[in-house]
Design an enzyme around this catalytic site. Structure first.
Site, PDB file in Angstrom:
ATOM      1  N   LYS A  35      93.413  13.015  66.880  1.00 31.51           N
ATOM      2  CA  LYS A  35      93.012  11.612  66.684  1.00 31.51           C
ATOM      3  C   LYS A  35      94.209  10.785  66.217  1.00 31.51           C
ATOM      4  O   LYS A  35      94.484   9.729  66.761  1.00 31.51           O
ATOM      5  CB  LYS A  35      91.870  11.551  65.657  1.00 31.51           C
ATOM      6  CG  LYS A  35      91.395  10.152  65.386  1.00 31.51           C
ATOM      7  CD  LYS A  35      90.215  10.124  64.444  1.00 31.51           C
ATOM      8  CE  LYS A  35      89.885   8.679  64.060  1.00 31.51           C
ATOM      9  NZ  LYS A  35      88.795   8.572  63.113  1.00 31.51           N
TER      10      LYS A  35
ATOM     11  N   GLU B 154     100.325  20.595  62.097  1.00 36.84           N
ATOM     12  CA  GLU B 154      99.980  21.864  62.745  1.00 36.84           C
ATOM     13  C   GLU B 154      99.932  21.686  64.266  1.00 36.84           C
ATOM     14  O   GLU B 154     100.455  22.497  65.038  1.00 36.84           O
ATOM     15  CB  GLU B 154      98.607  22.361  62.256  1.00 36.84           C
ATOM     16  CG  GLU B 154      98.558  22.728  60.781  1.00 36.84           C
ATOM     17  CD  GLU B 154      98.170  21.543  59.883  1.00 36.84           C
ATOM     18  OE1 GLU B 154      98.526  20.387  60.221  1.00 36.84           O
ATOM     19  OE2 GLU B 154      97.531  21.775  58.843  1.00 36.84           O
TER      20      GLU B 154
ATOM     21  N   GLY C 278      86.805  12.462  63.249  1.00 37.82           N
ATOM     22  CA  GLY C 278      87.259  13.663  63.951  1.00 37.82           C
ATOM     23  C   GLY C 278      86.156  14.702  64.102  1.00 37.82           C
ATOM     24  O   GLY C 278      85.953  15.273  65.181  1.00 37.82           O
ATOM     25  N   ARG C 279      85.404  14.937  63.039  1.00 39.50           N
ATOM     26  CA  ARG C 279      84.363  15.981  63.076  1.00 39.50           C
ATOM     27  C   ARG C 279      83.123  15.541  63.849  1.00 39.50           C
ATOM     28  O   ARG C 279      82.176  16.304  63.991  1.00 39.50           O
ATOM     29  CB  ARG C 279      84.025  16.426  61.661  1.00 39.50           C
ATOM     30  CG  ARG C 279      83.657  15.301  60.702  1.00 39.50           C
ATOM     31  CD  ARG C 279      83.711  15.755  59.253  1.00 39.50           C
ATOM     32  NE  ARG C 279      83.475  14.666  58.317  1.00 39.50           N
ATOM     33  CZ  ARG C 279      84.415  13.845  57.850  1.00 39.50           C
ATOM     34  NH1 ARG C 279      85.660  13.975  58.249  1.00 39.50           N
ATOM     35  NH2 ARG C 279      84.118  12.902  56.971  1.00 39.50           N
TER      36      ARG C 279
ATOM     37  N   GLU D  96      83.281  18.456  54.959  1.00 41.45           N
ATOM     38  CA  GLU D  96      84.270  17.373  54.959  1.00 41.45           C
ATOM     39  C   GLU D  96      83.557  16.023  54.800  1.00 41.45           C
ATOM     40  O   GLU D  96      84.139  15.055  54.326  1.00 41.45           O
ATOM     41  CB  GLU D  96      85.113  17.399  56.248  1.00 41.45           C
ATOM     42  CG  GLU D  96      86.507  16.817  56.052  1.00 41.45           C
ATOM     43  CD  GLU D  96      87.415  16.987  57.267  1.00 41.45           C
ATOM     44  OE1 GLU D  96      87.083  16.477  58.341  1.00 41.45           O
ATOM     45  OE2 GLU D  96      88.479  17.623  57.133  1.00 41.45           O
TER      46      GLU D  96
ATOM     47  N   HIS E  65      74.337  43.178  58.512  1.00 42.19           N
ATOM     48  CA  HIS E  65      75.045  44.434  58.236  1.00 42.19           C
ATOM     49  C   HIS E  65      76.275  44.199  57.377  1.00 42.19           C
ATOM     50  O   HIS E  65      77.171  45.039  57.334  1.00 42.19           O
ATOM     51  CB  HIS E  65      75.399  45.113  59.555  1.00 42.19           C
ATOM     52  CG  HIS E  65      74.166  45.444  60.346  1.00 42.19           C
ATOM     53  ND1 HIS E  65      73.438  46.594  60.124  1.00 42.19           N
ATOM     54  CD2 HIS E  65      73.494  44.738  61.286  1.00 42.19           C
ATOM     55  CE1 HIS E  65      72.374  46.590  60.933  1.00 42.19           C
ATOM     56  NE2 HIS E  65      72.388  45.477  61.643  1.00 42.19           N
TER      57      HIS E  65
ATOM     58  N   LYS F  24      98.335  17.587  52.198  1.00 42.47           N
ATOM     59  CA  LYS F  24      99.268  17.156  53.257  1.00 42.47           C
ATOM     60  C   LYS F  24     100.478  16.461  52.622  1.00 42.47           C
ATOM     61  O   LYS F  24     101.625  16.711  53.007  1.00 42.47           O
ATOM     62  CB  LYS F  24      98.575  16.159  54.194  1.00 42.47           C
ATOM     63  CG  LYS F  24      97.511  16.757  55.087  1.00 42.47           C
ATOM     64  CD  LYS F  24      97.036  15.679  56.056  1.00 42.47           C
ATOM     65  CE  LYS F  24      95.756  16.071  56.768  1.00 42.47           C
ATOM     66  NZ  LYS F  24      95.183  15.011  57.569  1.00 42.47           N
TER      67      LYS F  24
HETATM   68  O1  F6P Z   1      92.984  17.348  57.709  1.00 42.56           O
HETATM   69  C1  F6P Z   1      91.676  17.102  58.088  1.00 42.56           C
HETATM   70  C2  F6P Z   1      91.606  16.358  59.370  1.00 42.56           C
HETATM   71  O2  F6P Z   1      92.046  15.064  59.169  1.00 42.56           O
HETATM   72  C3  F6P Z   1      90.215  16.373  59.976  1.00 42.56           C
HETATM   73  O3  F6P Z   1      89.403  15.386  59.474  1.00 42.56           O
HETATM   74  C4  F6P Z   1      90.511  16.251  61.421  1.00 42.56           C
HETATM   75  O4  F6P Z   1      89.434  16.647  62.211  1.00 42.56           O
HETATM   76  C5  F6P Z   1      91.719  17.163  61.545  1.00 42.56           C
HETATM   77  O5  F6P Z   1      92.438  16.958  60.352  1.00 42.56           O
HETATM   78  C6  F6P Z   1      92.597  16.911  62.720  1.00 42.56           C
HETATM   79  O6  F6P Z   1      93.109  15.611  62.723  1.00 42.56           O
HETATM   80  P1  F6P Z   1      93.739  14.999  64.035  1.00 42.56           P
HETATM   81  O7  F6P Z   1      92.700  14.994  65.074  1.00 42.56           O
HETATM   82  O8  F6P Z   1      94.187  13.616  63.645  1.00 42.56           O
HETATM   83  O9  F6P Z   1      94.904  15.864  64.423  1.00 42.56           O
END
Ligand code: F6P
Length: 541
Positions: free
Chosen positions: A221, A227, A282-283, A368, A399, A530
């Site tokens: 987003k 990452e 995002g979620r 979240e 289990h 972060k």
């Molecule tokens: O760090 C959490 C978050 O901001 C989530 O809310 C989001 O889904 C995820 O990181 C990924 O963010 P992006 O889509 O901006 O890479």
């Protein structure tokens, strides 16, 4: 600081005090509640969504339910719900509307069926058409790689909401992703997901793939997530090392983002860039362009069905009375367990193997969203908010950790999820299905009823134990029971039903946030880590 009891907070509502009094007075053991022959009426259906909710094993009585309904009224859940659908700025800390519901609005909808207005409706459907056209063109081989070949594989690079939803749904709808024999592309490309920037995660995906026939999607987003950017750079290097650079590499790259300026600056081609908007969290974004990998896997028509399932649940949520409203009932049961019966966690236990990733997906959606301690009015929330959500496949859990549910010292409410119809193409599929659902029903019942000492003693004697042995083992082999659970039954695991199921959980989370007075749509809690990482990077740590 003393708890806020101003009119807008839960502690000031009469229903809250009444529920506290009922919880203090105690609710009969589920063994007693389930002995009522009319207990089966503690259930509700959303027929257009193919969903049935059995909440007969929640520790609620008619009196408790009535007060929970009153609580929803006193919190003005209905008013807050309409404010969301209208596009009011309910994400107050970011000054944003929350309109993931618009992403699944019916094509051509107007008026009360599209309360977010014509502009948003047009924006959504223009971009959706681009996404579906692209998915169709890749699947048919009309859009090809730089070597003129059909894409056989897609690698989606993203994390959190840019990974969990599409990944879960692709696996859940596996029945639609079967690749035709003899054609490596089949009816659709294989779709892989990489989220962890540990190099092994990317390596173990890429090592089996042919770069000349692989499409790399970078889903973010913000298009700043470290990452994702780390994995994206590595995947681009992999393409370059296989001879695809410049214009050729562009043909293998797709960006999905709410920040096309950033992806453009990073060299992602405009024709392969799909967007969504800041009013999509995002979620909550699986319905947006972020669903492209899912559309590639299952096809554009099935993806449209998935959206229609979400839309059907929105209709149910907006029109069903609270006493028959699945998201409201699930939310209220959760509030009862969390705030009045002192259960700090919520287990999500899915029985269909294709829903293995459903719990981790819900975990992000719920934790979240509702893992907040300050209310919208900046006051500390005077009552507990979002539970610790955890879970996975129920059969595996039986289990592993179910021991603790049955005999540990925590009371863990469970949401079981099952499918009533089986469709696996195996000769003995019906038998597999019978075993799976038998276990689901048996666990729900065992957790609710438990087994008291007298019944345990009798069972041990029936096993042929001596009197002394039986007495010695009775305490160890008894079960307190009284573990609350709900069971959600899907009539089938189709795109439509999966869409409805996800939307159901989204609205459950919404209703709980509405009661607790918190903003479910920001996530400031993830920022400090972060910032710390950046500061440490700068300091050379
Ligand atoms: O760090 C959490 C978050 O901001 C989530 O809310 C989001 O889904 C995820 O990181 C990924 O963010 P992006 O889509 O901006 O890479």
């Amino acid at each position: 600081m003393s708890p806020d009891t101003s009119p807008s907070t839960p502690l000031s509502w009469p229903a809250w005090s009444s529920l506290q009094a009922r919880a203090r007075a105690g609710v009969p053991h589920l063994r007693e509640l389930l002995a009522d022959p009319n207990r089966h009426t503690y259930s509700a259906s959303a027929p257009d969504c193919g969903l049935h909710l059995d909440y007969s094993r929640q520790a609620v009585t008619d009196g408790v339910l009535a007060q929970l309904m009153a609580l929803a009224d006193q919190a003005d859940v209905a008013g807050q719900r309409e404010a969301m659908f209208r596009g009011d700025v309910i994400n107050t800390t970011e000054q944003r509307a929350v309109l993931h519901v618009a992403l699944r609005g019916a094509p051509g909808a107007t008026g009360n069926d599209a309360p977010w207005g014509a502009d948003i409706q047009a924006q959504v459907h223009t971009e959706l058409a681009r996404v579906l056209d692209f998915a169709r063109a890749v699947r048919s081989g009309q859009v090809t790689s730089s070597t003129g070949e059909a894409f056989t594989d897609v690698v989606n690079i993203g994390i959190g909401g840019s990974d969990l939803g599409p990944r879960m749904a692709t696996e859940a709808l596996d029945a639609l992703t079967v690749h035709a024999t003899g054609n490596p592309c089949g009816t659709g490309p294989r779709v892989h997901y990489v989220s962890n920037p540990d190099a092994w995660a990317l390596h173990s995906t890429l090592r089996g793939l042919d770069a000349r026939r692989t499409l790399v999607i970078v889903a973010s987003k913000t298009f700043t997530t470290q990452e994702t950017m780390t994995n994206a750079a590595s995947a681009r290097r992999w393409l370059a090392d296989a001879g695809m650079e410049g214009e050729a590499q562009s043909q293998h790259l797709v960006a999905i983002t709410a920040s096309p300026q950033r992806s453009g600056a990073a060299g992602y081609p405009a024709a392969h860039t799909f967007t969504f908007w800041d009013w999509v969290g995002g979620r909550y974004s699986v319905w947006s362009a972020l669903g492209l990998p899912l559309a590639l896997a299952i096809g554009p028509e099935a993806f449209a069905d998935f959206l229609a399932g979400g839309c059907a649940m929105d209709r149910h949520f907006r029109t069903a009375p609270f006493s028959a409203n699945l998201p409201v009932l699930m939310a209220l049961a959760g509030v009862w367990n969390r705030n009045f019966l002192d259960c700090p966690t919520q287990l999500v236990s899915t029985y269909p193997s294709r829903l293995a990733k459903f719990a981790p997906f819900i975990q992000q959606m719920d934790m979240e969203s509702n893992g907040k301690r300050v209310q919208k009015g900046n006051q500390p929330c005077p009552v507990g908010t979002g539970p610790i959500v955890w879970g996975g496949l129920g059969i595996d859990g039986q289990h592993a950790y179910f021991q603790l549910l049955h005999q540990g010292t925590h009371r863990v409410p469970v949401e079981f999820v099952g499918i009533t119809a089986e469709d696996a193409p195996l000769p003995l599929a019906a038998e597999h299905h019978r075993v799976v659902n038998l276990n689901l029903r048996a666990q729900a019942q065992a957790l609710a009823l438990g087994r008291d000492e007298a019944a345990t003693l009798a069972a041990l004697k029936t096993e042929g134990r001596s009197d002394a042995d039986a007495h010695a083992l009775t305490a160890q082999r008894s079960f307190a029971g009284n573990v609350p659970s709900s069971t959600l039954w899907l009539d089938a695991l189709t795109p439509h039903r999966l869409g409805a199921l996800i939307a159901l959980y989204e609205h459950k989370v919404f209703v709980q946030a509405a009661i607790w007075g918190i903003n479910a749509y920001d996530q400031w809690g993830v920022e400090l880590g972060k910032t710390m990482a950046k500061a440490m990077e700068k300091a050379g740590a």
